[in-house]
Design an enzyme around this catalytic site. Structure first.
Site, PDB file in Angstrom:
ATOM      1  N   GLU A 138      30.740  37.408  39.927  1.00 25.15           N
ATOM      2  CA  GLU A 138      30.138  36.126  39.561  1.00 25.15           C
ATOM      3  C   GLU A 138      29.613  35.487  40.842  1.00 25.15           C
ATOM      4  OE1 GLU A 138      32.631  33.434  37.272  1.00 25.15           O
ATOM      5  OE2 GLU A 138      31.783  31.698  38.311  1.00 25.15           O
ATOM      6  N   GLU A 143      28.131  24.610  42.141  1.00 21.94           N
ATOM      7  CA  GLU A 143      29.063  23.969  41.217  1.00 21.94           C
ATOM      8  C   GLU A 143      29.358  22.571  41.752  1.00 21.94           C
ATOM      9  OE1 GLU A 143      32.156  26.580  38.969  1.00 21.94           O
ATOM     10  OE2 GLU A 143      32.099  27.278  41.043  1.00 21.94           O
TER      11      GLU A 143
END
Length: 258
Positions: A138, A143
């Site tokens: 990933e 974020e």
């Protein structure tokens, strides 16, 4: 050649970006109105927690949660009762419509704000050839969690390095205007390393140790995801302020270069 490099640096354009990533191979400039372009985006849907105890129901083809207008894609998290969930949002994915091995991905975006929100610009493997998460990897280009309003994070997860074991490779950078101004969130990825940027500043790098797929599963196709989660193990660590809703992540463009 040297003169060209100097001119590029004086112009504030990193030379290696110009040299390595000239060819635009995929983009959405959002110069249309209505639902996101179905030739480029699909939806992940549901409210099963997404492995993180998230609270939202991700909807599909619902203009309240994902709408393009005035050159901007708006992904909106709403507090509402919807199919046994208390919040709705959208999670757009380019899987099987935009899948890449190596390149530069740029997303110009403005963050939502409020405790309990968890927007992300990230990538998952298209084919999962090394196995389920985290074995196939990933890449989190950006974020942001609402209880840390001045921070964004770049992270990679692999079988050897992931947050379940506390070994994930991550770094943060600080900006005071994440919710009031657009920033360019970018990732450059080749066979040797992954670099993550905000605007023109590189703040994270992960090198290929050239051992096995446990350390580097990033030699396969990946696709892009854009979403706002509500709550969850990280986003909801300090609770959810239900009075901040609705909140929107605005996206000006997505561009992929090789």
């Amino acid at each position: 050649m040297i003169r060209s490099m100097v001119l590029l640096m004086l112009a504030g354009i990193p030379f290696y970006i110009q040299a390595q990533y000239k060819k635009l191979i995929w983009a959405d400039e959002f110069e249309y109105s209505g639902l996101p372009d179905s030739a480029k985006w699909s939806y992940d849907t549901g409210n099963h927690g997404w492995g993180n105890n998230e609270l939202q129901y991700y909807t599909a083809k619902r203009k309240e949660n994902a709408l393009v207008s005035n050159g901007i894609l708006s992904i909106k998290a709403i507090k509402e009762d919807y199919k046994e969930a208390k919040f709705t949002s959208a999670r757009l994915v380019s899987k099987n419509k935009g899948d890449w091995k190596y390149g530069r991905i740029e997303v110009k975006a403005k963050m939502p704000q409020g405790r309990g929100l968890w927007p992300a610009i990230w990538m998952l493997p298209t084919d999962w050839e090394y196995g389920d998460w985290p074995k196939s990897g990933e890449i989190d280009i950006m974020e942001h969690v609402g209880y840390l309003p001045d921070s964004v994070f770049g992270t990679v997860h692999t079988a050897a390095y992931n947050h379940m074991t506390g070994t994930q490779k991550t770094k943060s950078v600080f900006r005071k205007n994440l919710a009031s101004a657009f920033h360019v969130y970018a990732m450059e990825w080749d066979e040797d390393r992954i670099r993550i940027f905000i605007d023109k500043e590189q703040y994270f790098e992960f090198a290929n140790e050239k051992q096995s797929s446990r350390e580097w599963p990033f030699n396969k196709r990946f696709h892009l995801l854009l979403n706002i989660a509500v709550g969850g193990n990280w986003g909801g660590k300090m609770g959810v302020d239900e009075f901040v809703f609705p909140q929107t992540m605005e996206v000006d463009y997505v561009r992929v270069y090789q």
